[in-house]
Design a protein around this motif. Structure first.
Motif, mmCIF file in Angstrom:
data_model
loop_
_atom_site.group_PDB
_atom_site.id
_atom_site.type_symbol
_atom_site.label_atom_id
_atom_site.label_comp_id
_atom_site.label_asym_id
_atom_site.label_seq_id
_atom_site.Cartn_x
_atom_site.Cartn_y
_atom_site.Cartn_z
ATOM 1 N N ARG A 1 28.867 63.734 -10.158
ATOM 2 C CA ARG A 1 28.858 63.962 -11.601
ATOM 3 C C ARG A 1 30.104 63.333 -12.216
ATOM 4 O O ARG A 1 31.156 63.268 -11.586
ATOM 5 N N SER B 1 22.941 77.895 -18.295
ATOM 6 C CA SER B 1 24.099 77.154 -17.792
ATOM 7 C C SER B 1 23.879 76.956 -16.306
ATOM 8 O O SER B 1 22.892 77.431 -15.743
ATOM 9 N N ASP B 2 24.803 76.279 -15.688
ATOM 10 C CA ASP B 2 24.671 76.094 -14.245
ATOM 11 C C ASP B 2 24.736 77.422 -13.506
ATOM 12 O O ASP B 2 24.316 77.536 -12.366
ATOM 13 N N ASP B 3 25.246 78.428 -14.180
ATOM 14 C CA ASP B 3 25.448 79.722 -13.521
ATOM 15 C C ASP B 3 24.388 80.761 -13.869
ATOM 16 O O ASP B 3 24.355 81.818 -13.253
ATOM 17 N N ARG C 1 17.359 77.356 -18.062
ATOM 18 C CA ARG C 1 18.720 77.404 -17.549
ATOM 19 C C ARG C 1 19.690 77.428 -18.721
ATOM 20 O O ARG C 1 19.762 76.471 -19.500
ATOM 21 N N SER D 1 20.311 81.514 -15.164
ATOM 22 C CA SER D 1 18.942 81.102 -15.491
ATOM 23 C C SER D 1 18.076 82.330 -15.679
ATOM 24 O O SER D 1 18.287 83.358 -15.041
ATOM 25 N N THR E 1 16.776 71.524 -18.933
ATOM 26 C CA THR E 1 17.075 72.944 -18.743
ATOM 27 C C THR E 1 15.815 73.788 -18.606
ATOM 28 O O THR E 1 15.922 74.985 -18.356
#
Lengths: 656, 293
Positions: free
Chosen positions: A342, A127-129, A125, A131, A76
């Protein structure tokens, strides 16, 4: 006057130049100072480098712009450092005075150099959404000033020329974020010069040359149209910004265009850029051209009276920047693979019964839900590995997934012999990995708990009971051969057709004399002895005896089958007994018995119909004849009278 | 090497040039200034003041004869006045006082006529000090010089011709043409100038050779001590005196004179009646008395 500020846009990569609105599109080390939050897009080690030239200037030649090195860690976090000697702006004020009677001027009046040689960035990061990143840029100011001193003597006043150099440096700290609003829509926000840190200041009388430290906020928005088209726009609180797009036609190529605007420039859209890029394996190349619609002040000469340092908010893009060709490259090292797939979840359908461990080579132990996270179709393979119980990964059949598609991939496993040594219930970690073409290693990893039962555990299914049959077991072979050797004389004179039947009869009779039926230590459906164990213990329950007799007969080359009886509504009265193949043609049935109800006609594994003998092994202590009689009676009642085979509560499971 | 093309790309991207400089040029109509020291060859000599004679001390020494037509504008806080004159002086033998050369005899040229009008012959006075402790408090008379008051008749761009009656052997007639009218727009007299700011010099009158002499002015003695001669490389009517040069001026001195001299001048070597160089100069001179803080 020119515009008072320039957009906070760097020109350190062809992609950045080409896209214009880059703060929302930073995904790696290229121009990461645009928005350090984008560093979280790094895969591993990464190097980017750029050079540029100003084709409209007379001294055309390439200037080394800079090099950036980045690294992602802890999944991350990512950091990057940049050395950019080409991010600079130099101004020379020619001499206003010519000193002395020789007419030799001082070489310059003033030389003002600005540079931004070092930048650091850190991204995290959440989350994936979402940063966030923080960056720092070192800015240097150097002024070489020609100074005069008047030395007055009786007859003359002499002007003496000297040179004074003053340096200033400070860190500009930026804070940025990237946010995914929805699929394909991203937002960026960057605050610039939020906390300037002064290392050294220019002399007070040269303070007019200090670079501006005005705070500003940039906001960017991008939207993906399909998989290959990206639109981006960016605006700053200082009235500057850009709009641009990126098109990926395929084969690694990219085309980008942008228009830059500035409310203080004339025309409002004062600059355009075009860029082409190409990616291949670990490398990404780009070339871009930046074209200014008005060339005034951008040709290397500008009126001194109009010089205003406040216009130099950005050293790469300011009112003095000439048209520029930029070449850039990016190299990815370390784990350079793209993540194509994934694992979204793993489900094991039940525990592993060591007795049936071989069956999991074909029968799934569970499944893994796989998603294609790439922008192209992939061929994914899922593998599972259990330390100690598997020698290597067992890989599933390949699954082709479209972009974004998910699939449940069955997991099969080939266990080694160690699994049969599990004495009691054990829990082990199973590692599930997915590999997608053209990947060579795992794209993702998922660990889940997998139950291993004891080696004698049985799930109660007759089909699984066959895995306890071990005709190749040395103990079984030795026993059956001993019986045959000792009974050699009794077989003398036996017709060849009845030899197998006779051997079975002798084996059962011999064995039955040494056995006794005993109760299962646990529930009979859970615990089954291997034949060697039954031979050693000289006893067992119906499952154990059936398995043991099946193994002994099989070791003599006879085919066997289990008759699995599960009465409807009386499952607890489930029972298993044995059939073995005499190999005798049905036309010679009277040689076996003149009562056809005592034997069964069925096809063997070779497709030939032969006579099979039912044996109730639990009464085998009474000898072959008793076991046969009981078995025949049961078979007649279950199959002929009760129509169990037709109704489905009787199953015959071939062992061999 | 696994990826040679990557290495090649890196090498290709290693540009070797430095970022180009941006030259910040002065305004197109702004001239570069040549700065020269004003040398006073001998402090014992009694030389004409630059603000009125408009000839540098060096030139006063190096020219044997001066034929001058000048219009002098004096612009100070108290006001502005204009005078114009013509002067002819022919230096003969040196004059010594208390063992020091203090001046030169003024050679008589007979009757000197300017544009047909005889000039006035007056005694050539040389200021001297009667004591080493005092300033020049006395004048001695040595020879003659010729003057004419042109205050009412001076015209720019007008030719002036000197002749002699009777003719002087070996000395040709001198002629000179007055330059365009000179008007200084900046700095005006009485202006207070900041040392830490560039000083814009602006004037009107671009036909002719312009030079600006910066002098220290002593209000008590009314003496003017020339320091620097500023010569625009091209006469564009505009030049900038950088603050850093103003900063170098003596801090104890506050009053200065900018003497703008727009001149047409010519020189000639003669051997008769004396050997040396002859200067003929027509100049429009503008003195701005300012205060520099």
């Amino acid at each position: 006057m020119l515009g008072v500020d320039a957009i906070g846009q760097s020109l350190l990569s062809g992609r950045a130049v080409g896209l214009g609105a880059y703060g929302v599109a930073v995904t790696d080390t290229r121009d990461f100072s645009q928005n350090p939050a984008g560093l979280t897009g790094l895969r591993d080690w990464e190097l980017s480098v750029a050079t540029y030239a100003a084709p409209r200037l007379s001294d055309f030649g390439f200037v080394f712009h800079g090099i950036a090195l980045g690294k992602r860690f802890f999944d991350t976090e990512a950091i990057a450092v940049q050395y950019s000697p080409g991010t600079a702006a130099s101004f020379v004020v020619p001499p206003l005075l010519i000193i002395g009677t020789e007419g030799l001027p001082a070489s310059i009046d003033r030389e003002i150099d600005y540079s931004e040689p070092f930048s650091f960035g850190f991204g995290h990061r959440f989350s994936d959404d979402f940063s966030v990143g923080v960056g720092a840029r070192l800015r240097r100011e150097t002024v070489v000033d020609t100074r005069y001193e008047l030395v007055i003597r009786d007859t003359v006043a002499l002007p003496v020329v000297s040179s004074l150099e003053s340096r200033g440096s400070w860190w500009g700290v930026d804070l940025g974020l990237q946010l995914r609003l929805s699929e394909g829509v991203r937002l960026s926000l960057v605050g610039r010069n939020l906390a300037p840190i002064t290392m050294r200041a220019l002399l007070d009388d040269l303070r007019e040359y200090r670079l501006p430290r005005k705070r500003s906020v940039e906001i960017g928005l991008s939207g993906a149209l399909g998989r290959s088209f990206l639109l981006a726009a960016q605006g700053s609180s200082d009235g500057t910004g850009a709009v641009g797009y990126e098109w990926l036609p395929g084969a690694g190529f990219a085309l980008r265009d942008a228009l830059y605007f500035d409310r203080d420039e004339d025309p409002f859209f004062y600059c355009a850029s075009v860029s082409a890029g190409w990616s291949y394996e670990i490398m990404d190349l780009a070339v871009s051209y930046l074209l200014f619609f008005a060339q005034e002040h951008r040709c290397g000469v500008s009126p001194a009276g109009e010089f205003d340092v406040a216009r130099l908010r950005n050293l790469d893009l300011n009112p003095y920047t000439p048209d520029r060709v930029t070449l850039s490259a990016r190299l990815i090292f370390g784990n350079v693979r793209s993540i194509l797939a994934r694992i979204e979840g793993v489900t094991f359908t039940g525990g592993i019964y060591p007795s049936a461990s071989e069956s999991f080579a074909y029968r799934p132990v569970g499944s893994a839900r796989i998603r294609n996270v790439s922008s192209r179709p992939i061929e994914a393979r899922v593998s599972v590995f259990v330390d100690r119980f598997m020698d290597r990964r067992s890989e599933s059949a390949p699954v082709v997934l479209s972009p974004g598609e998910t699939a449940d991939v069955p997991l099969t496993a080939v266990f080694n012999e160690q699994v049969r040594k599990v004495q009691s219930l054990t829990i082990k970690e199973a590692e599930v990995t997915v590999t997608a073409v053209p990947a060579e290693s795992s794209d993702d990893r998922y660990q889940a708990k997998l139950v291993f039962y004891g080696r004698n555990a049985w799930n109660g299914e007759a089909s699984a009971l066959r895995y306890f049959v071990t005709p190749d077991d040395p103990e079984v072979l030795r026993y059956s051969r001993d019986v045959l050797v000792r009974s050699r004389e009794k077989l003398t004179g036996t017709p060849a057709q009845l030899e197998a039947f006779r051997q079975a009869q002798l084996l059962v009779d011999t064995f039955s004399g040494n056995l006794s039926y005993v109760a299962d230590p646990k529930e009979s459906a859970d615990y089954v002895q291997y034949p060697a164990e039954t031979l050693a213990r000289r006893g067992g329950d119906c499952d154990d005896m059936t398995v043991c007799f099946s193994s002994l007969l099989s070791s003599m080359g006879l085919s066997t089958a289990f008759v699995d009886v599960v009465p409807r509504g009386a499952e607890k009265q489930s029972h298993i007994y044995l059939l073995f193949d005499t190999g005798v043609d049905p036309q010679y049935g009277e040689r076996i018995s003149d009562n056809p109800k005592r034997y069964v006609l069925r096809r063997n594994t070779r497709g030939t119909e032969t006579i099979w003998i039912p044996l109730e092994t639990t009464v085998s202590a009474g000898g072959f004849e008793k076991a046969w009689t009981r078995g025949a009676q049961e078979y007649y009642d279950d199959v002929v009278v009760g129509l169990g085979l037709i109704k489905g509560w009787v199953r015959i499971v071939d062992v061999n | 090497m696994r990826h040679p093309y990557a290495t090649i790309a890196l090498i290709l991207l290693a540009g070797c040039q430095q970022p180009a400089d941006v030259e910040l040029t002065p305004d197109e109509d702004q001239s570069t200034l040549e700065v020269r020291s004003v040398v006073v060859p001998d402090t014992n000599l009694s030389l004409g003041s630059i603000d009125t004679l408009a000839v540098l001390p060096e030139d006063q020494m190096s020219f044997k004869a001066h034929f001058l037509v000048h219009r002098i504008t004096t612009d100070a806080a108290a006001g502005r006045n204009v005078l114009a004159y013509a002067r002819v002086f022919f230096a003969d033998s040196s004059v010594r006082w208390l063992g020091q050369t203090v001046g030169f005899d003024g050679k008589s040229l007979g009757s000197v006529v300017l544009n047909g009008v005889p000039m006035t012959q007056i005694a050539h006075r040389i200021p001297i000090s009667t004591s080493v402790l005092t300033a020049r408090d006395t004048s001695i008379i040595r020879g003659v010089e010729y003057v004419a008051d042109l205050t009412g008749s001076y015209l720019p761009a007008k030719g002036y011709v000197w002749s002699y009656n009777p003719a002087v052997t070996g000395l040709p007639s001198q002629s000179v043409r007055t330059p365009d009218a000179l008007t200084v727009l900046s700095p005006l007299g009485g202006t207070v100038i900041a040392r830490d700011r560039d000083l814009l010099l602006r004037w009107v009158g671009t036909s002719g050779r312009i030079s600006i002499v910066l002098s220290v002015f002593e209000p008590l003695t009314k003496r003017v001590r020339p320091l620097l001669e500023l010569r625009p490389v091209t006469n564009t009517g505009k030049a900038v005196l950088p603050a850093k040069l103003l900063e170098s001026l003596p801090r104890l001195k506050r009053y200065y004179v900018f003497t703008f001299i727009l001149a047409n001048r010519s020189g000639a070597d003669i051997t008769q009646p004396l050997s040396g160089k002859v200067l003929a100069q027509a100049a429009d001179v503008y003195n701005s008395f300012v205060e520099i803080r």
